[in-house]
Design a protein around this motif. Sequence first.
Motif, short mmCIF file in Angstrom:
data_model
loop_
_atom_site.label_atom_id
_atom_site.label_comp_id
_atom_site.label_asym_id
_atom_site.label_seq_id
_atom_site.Cartn_x
_atom_site.Cartn_y
_atom_site.Cartn_z
N MET A 30 0.84 -1.20 0.00
CA MET A 30 0.00 0.00 0.00
C MET A 30 0.87 1.23 0.00
O MET A 30 1.82 1.34 0.78
CB MET A 30 -0.94 0.01 1.21
CG MET A 30 -1.86 1.22 1.27
SD MET A 30 -3.11 1.10 2.58
CE MET A 30 -2.05 1.03 4.03
N TYR A 31 0.57 2.19 -0.88
CA TYR A 31 1.29 3.45 -0.97
C TYR A 31 0.40 4.53 -0.35
O TYR A 31 -0.57 4.99 -0.97
CB TYR A 31 1.63 3.77 -2.42
CG TYR A 31 2.43 2.68 -3.09
CD1 TYR A 31 3.80 2.59 -2.90
CD2 TYR A 31 1.80 1.73 -3.90
CE1 TYR A 31 4.54 1.57 -3.50
CE2 TYR A 31 2.53 0.72 -4.50
CZ TYR A 31 3.89 0.65 -4.30
OH TYR A 31 4.61 -0.36 -4.89
N VAL A 32 0.76 4.91 0.88
CA VAL A 32 -0.09 5.82 1.66
C VAL A 32 -0.20 7.18 0.98
O VAL A 32 -1.27 7.81 0.99
CB VAL A 32 0.45 5.94 3.09
CG1 VAL A 32 -0.41 6.91 3.90
CG2 VAL A 32 0.51 4.58 3.77
N HIS A 33 0.90 7.65 0.42
CA HIS A 33 0.88 8.98 -0.20
C HIS A 33 -0.17 9.05 -1.32
O HIS A 33 -0.89 10.05 -1.45
CB HIS A 33 2.26 9.31 -0.75
CG HIS A 33 2.31 10.63 -1.47
ND1 HIS A 33 2.10 10.75 -2.83
CD2 HIS A 33 2.53 11.90 -1.01
CE1 HIS A 33 2.20 12.02 -3.18
NE2 HIS A 33 2.46 12.73 -2.10
N GLY A 34 -0.25 8.01 -2.12
CA GLY A 34 -1.23 8.01 -3.20
C GLY A 34 -2.65 8.02 -2.69
O GLY A 34 -3.53 8.69 -3.26
N ILE A 35 -2.90 7.29 -1.61
CA ILE A 35 -4.25 7.26 -1.04
C ILE A 35 -4.64 8.60 -0.44
O ILE A 35 -5.76 9.09 -0.64
CB ILE A 35 -4.35 6.14 0.01
CG1 ILE A 35 -4.20 4.77 -0.66
CG2 ILE A 35 -5.68 6.21 0.76
CD1 ILE A 35 -4.22 3.61 0.29
N VAL A 36 -3.69 9.22 0.29
CA VAL A 36 -3.97 10.53 0.88
C VAL A 36 -4.22 11.58 -0.21
O VAL A 36 -5.13 12.40 -0.12
CB VAL A 36 -2.81 10.96 1.79
CG1 VAL A 36 -3.01 12.39 2.28
CG2 VAL A 36 -2.68 10.01 2.98
N GLU A 37 -3.41 11.54 -1.26
CA GLU A 37 -3.58 12.48 -2.37
C GLU A 37 -4.92 12.27 -3.05
O GLU A 37 -5.63 13.24 -3.37
CB GLU A 37 -2.44 12.30 -3.37
CG GLU A 37 -2.52 13.21 -4.59
CD GLU A 37 -1.39 12.96 -5.56
OE1 GLU A 37 -1.62 12.36 -6.62
OE2 GLU A 37 -0.25 13.37 -5.24
N SER A 38 -5.28 11.02 -3.27
CA SER A 38 -6.56 10.73 -3.92
C SER A 38 -7.73 11.21 -3.07
O SER A 38 -8.68 11.81 -3.60
CB SER A 38 -6.67 9.22 -4.17
OG SER A 38 -7.95 8.88 -4.68
N PHE A 39 -7.68 10.97 -1.77
CA PHE A 39 -8.77 11.40 -0.89
C PHE A 39 -8.87 12.92 -0.83
O PHE A 39 -9.98 13.48 -0.81
CB PHE A 39 -8.57 10.82 0.51
CG PHE A 39 -9.68 11.16 1.46
CD1 PHE A 39 -10.93 10.59 1.33
CD2 PHE A 39 -9.48 12.06 2.49
CE1 PHE A 39 -11.97 10.90 2.19
CE2 PHE A 39 -10.50 12.39 3.36
CZ PHE A 39 -11.74 11.80 3.22
N ALA A 40 -7.72 13.61 -0.82
CA ALA A 40 -7.74 15.08 -0.81
C ALA A 40 -8.39 15.63 -2.07
O ALA A 40 -9.18 16.59 -2.01
CB ALA A 40 -6.32 15.61 -0.66
N ILE A 41 -8.09 15.03 -3.21
CA ILE A 41 -8.71 15.47 -4.46
C ILE A 41 -10.21 15.21 -4.42
O ILE A 41 -11.02 16.05 -4.87
CB ILE A 41 -8.08 14.75 -5.66
CG1 ILE A 41 -6.59 15.11 -5.78
CG2 ILE A 41 -8.80 15.11 -6.95
CD1 ILE A 41 -5.86 14.31 -6.84
N MET A 42 -10.62 14.08 -3.87
CA MET A 42 -12.04 13.75 -3.80
C MET A 42 -12.78 14.71 -2.88
O MET A 42 -13.92 15.12 -3.17
CB MET A 42 -12.22 12.31 -3.33
CG MET A 42 -13.67 11.84 -3.36
SD MET A 42 -14.44 11.95 -4.99
CE MET A 42 -13.50 10.70 -5.87
N VAL A 43 -12.17 15.10 -1.76
CA VAL A 43 -12.80 16.07 -0.86
C VAL A 43 -12.96 17.41 -1.57
O VAL A 43 -14.01 18.07 -1.45
CB VAL A 43 -11.96 16.23 0.42
CG1 VAL A 43 -12.48 17.39 1.26
CG2 VAL A 43 -12.01 14.94 1.25
N ALA A 44 -11.93 17.83 -2.32
CA ALA A 44 -12.03 19.09 -3.07
C ALA A 44 -13.13 18.99 -4.12
O ALA A 44 -13.86 19.97 -4.36
CB ALA A 44 -10.69 19.41 -3.73
#
Length: 323
Positions: free
Chosen positions: A176-190
């Motif tokens: 699991m690549y945490v950075h990619g998941i955090v980035e994806s979730f931040a984009i989804m929140v925006a």
Amino acid sequence: MSRKNRVKEREDDAYDETERTLDVDDAHRDKIYGIPSSARQIYTVYMTQMKLYSKEHVFIKILIPLLIIPIAYFIVMNPNLCGYAMFEEGRSVNELCASLLMFLPIVSMFLAASTCGHMFPDEFRDRTAYLTMPLPVSRGIFFMGKFLCGFSMCVMMMAGAYALAILAASTDSGVMYVHGIVESFAIMVAACFFFCALSCMISVGLQKGSTLKLWLLMFFGLPFLGFIAIYFLNGVDVPNLIQYVGYMPCFAPDMALSSLGNNLTLEHLGDNLVLSAWGTLGKLLPYPGIRLGSDAFLMISICVVVGILCLHRGYLVLKRRDM
């Protein structure tokens, strides 16, 4: 009753200060009451709308799309049920999450339209905008409190979807690549911020809320504007600007999935299946090489700025509307 008895009765009913047992603090005497702060008023509007959501069983409606994720994972991971293995072995948790969340672009737009597209028209129709408040509030606070309520509902749904997808994908792969998941979730929140702001802006001017119309606008209307923009930029001979069409806020959910990894291929599902706004634009465009944006910070910034502009416009409309 004689005059003497009436005087005696009034004397018996007179207030006796000696029988008062409360002190000054307990009796709230000499206390100055003021108007609550703006933050407190927004919180009151927020909680009032949450109570309305609970009566309308909105929380149960949010759980339905969340339950699809583990069910879909069980089906596609079992070759005996679907006839073939849709997931390749050795894929990371991020890639599996992207496949499990493939319907998230549709769901995010629909959820924003359903939560924020009915709040204001319902209040206007029933004339209950101020009756639901314990104290009078300004229209700006009323607008922001309701928007934040709808936006938080969407964020909670997105957080639940990501959590379930990660838990399901972790059972099959440990990478699991945490950075990619955090980035994806931040984009989804925006993206949810933009969708909710757009829904509020449009619904403020409507007499009756319509979830379907708002969803069609976000899913088909906005990509069609991108289609027109590409033709216009190509006609004025500025092809370098065409790449920025991929940063339209309606394509943010697609970038969120792209940040996780390769999405599930559709060769088994059919070429005509459109899952996202970017897929809709791809069906319309004859130009090869048109790419989705890849800069997450730029996409988040655009979603937030455009969302703020939508909120400002919605507030101006609310100020002039008869409530």
